[in-house]
Design a protein around this motif. Structure first.
Motif, PDB file in Angstrom:
ATOM      1  N   GLU A 138      58.304  17.446  50.251  1.00 10.04           N
ATOM      2  CA  GLU A 138      58.374  16.170  49.533  1.00 10.04           C
ATOM      3  C   GLU A 138      58.612  16.378  48.041  1.00 10.04           C
ATOM      4  O   GLU A 138      58.000  15.731  47.192  1.00 10.04           O
ATOM      5  N   LYS A 142      57.734  18.872  46.176  1.00 10.63           N
ATOM      6  CA  LYS A 142      56.700  19.623  45.466  1.00 10.63           C
ATOM      7  C   LYS A 142      56.601  21.037  46.036  1.00 10.63           C
ATOM      8  O   LYS A 142      56.742  21.249  47.238  1.00 10.63           O
ATOM      9  N   ASP A 163      42.674  21.539  57.602  1.00  8.62           N
ATOM     10  CA  ASP A 163      42.695  20.153  57.150  1.00  8.62           C
ATOM     11  C   ASP A 163      42.599  20.094  55.631  1.00  8.62           C
ATOM     12  O   ASP A 163      41.781  20.795  55.029  1.00  8.62           O
ATOM     13  N   GLY A 164      43.450  19.289  55.024  1.00  9.38           N
ATOM     14  CA  GLY A 164      43.386  19.067  53.592  1.00  9.38           C
ATOM     15  C   GLY A 164      44.218  20.029  52.750  1.00  9.38           C
ATOM     16  O   GLY A 164      44.387  19.801  51.552  1.00  9.38           O
ATOM     17  N   ASP A 174      47.190  18.319  51.299  1.00  7.80           N
ATOM     18  CA  ASP A 174      46.762  17.250  50.372  1.00  7.80           C
ATOM     19  C   ASP A 174      46.587  17.765  48.951  1.00  7.80           C
ATOM     20  O   ASP A 174      46.825  17.042  47.979  1.00  7.80           O
ATOM     21  N   ILE A 175      46.195  19.037  48.807  1.00 10.61           N
ATOM     22  CA  ILE A 175      46.025  19.636  47.495  1.00 10.61           C
ATOM     23  C   ILE A 175      47.346  19.572  46.720  1.00 10.61           C
ATOM     24  O   ILE A 175      47.360  19.291  45.527  1.00 10.61           O
ATOM     25  N   TYR A 176      48.447  19.806  47.417  1.00  7.86           N
ATOM     26  CA  TYR A 176      49.762  19.838  46.775  1.00  7.86           C
ATOM     27  C   TYR A 176      50.409  18.470  46.675  1.00  7.86           C
ATOM     28  O   TYR A 176      51.143  18.199  45.738  1.00  7.86           O
ATOM     29  N   LEU A 177      50.177  17.615  47.661  1.00  8.95           N
ATOM     30  CA  LEU A 177      50.954  16.388  47.784  1.00  8.95           C
ATOM     31  C   LEU A 177      50.272  15.143  47.214  1.00  8.95           C
ATOM     32  O   LEU A 177      50.870  14.083  47.160  1.00  8.95           O
ATOM     33  N   SER A 178      49.002  15.266  46.823  1.00 11.02           N
ATOM     34  CA  SER A 178      48.337  14.059  46.311  1.00 11.02           C
ATOM     35  C   SER A 178      48.381  13.989  44.808  1.00 11.02           C
ATOM     36  O   SER A 178      48.770  14.862  44.127  1.00 11.02           O
TER      37      SER A 178
END
Length: 177
Positions: free
Chosen positions: A140, A142, A169-170, A173-177
């Motif tokens: 996405e 990143k 899990d997660g 999210d560290i990279y994409l949030s």
């Protein structure tokens, strides 16, 4: 370490040091097999401007699983050889295909990472660390680092060029949030 910033060149390692008195150097590589770089004529070292400069191979002989003694044209002294120590070494993509072991981690460059059935992206770089291997890819838009070790790696389909992983899990999210 192993990187493909352009489709034309792939990083295979670096010049680790000099050897002997006649300009030989030690190439520390991640090709995944002992190699004397048979039939290789040219390797490349990037200059300060980012251009890939060709260095012509005179001789190469195996030192170990990850090192090869290399004699390059126009390097005839220890002092001359020192000028390229610690420089990253690149191969043309076609030469990389011939010299990288099919089962080596570096050969995963260009493969797709699939996490539990969801394609994340294409591996652009392999970063080898003492206890794990990291794959760099863009998800996405990143930059994402995916660890490959016994807990995350499920299987590799070399024919389809897909690396199947099961990420904690997660992690994304560290990279994409």
């Amino acid at each position: 370490m192993a990187q493909s910033p352009t489709p034309n060149y792939i990083s295979i390692g670096k010049i680790a040091g000099t050897h002997g008195l006649k300009g030989e150097v030690v190439l520390k590589h991640a090709l995944g097999q002992r190699t004397a770089l048979k039939d290789l004529k040219t390797l490349f070292i990037k200059d300060k401007t980012g251009s890939y400069l060709p260095w012509f191979l005179e001789t190469a002989k195996i030192k170990s699983e990850t090192e090869t003694f290399v004699k390059l044209e126009s390097l005839d002294t220890v002092e001359g050889a020192r000028s390229i120590v610690q420089k990253e070494v690149w191969l043309a993509a076609a030469d990389f295909e011939k010299h990288a072991a099919k089962n080596s981690v570096i050969s995963f460059i260009g493969y797709i990472i699939s996490d539990n059935g969801k394609e994340l992206g294409q591996i652009e770089e392999i970063i080898e660390q003492p206890h794990q291997v990291l794959c760099r890819l863009n998800v996405e838009g990143k930059e994402v680092l995916i660890p490959l070790h016994e807990e995350t790696l499920q299987k590799v389909d070399a024919k389809a060029k897909i690396v199947y992983v099961s990420l904690p899990d997660g992690l994304l999210d560290i990279y994409l949030s």
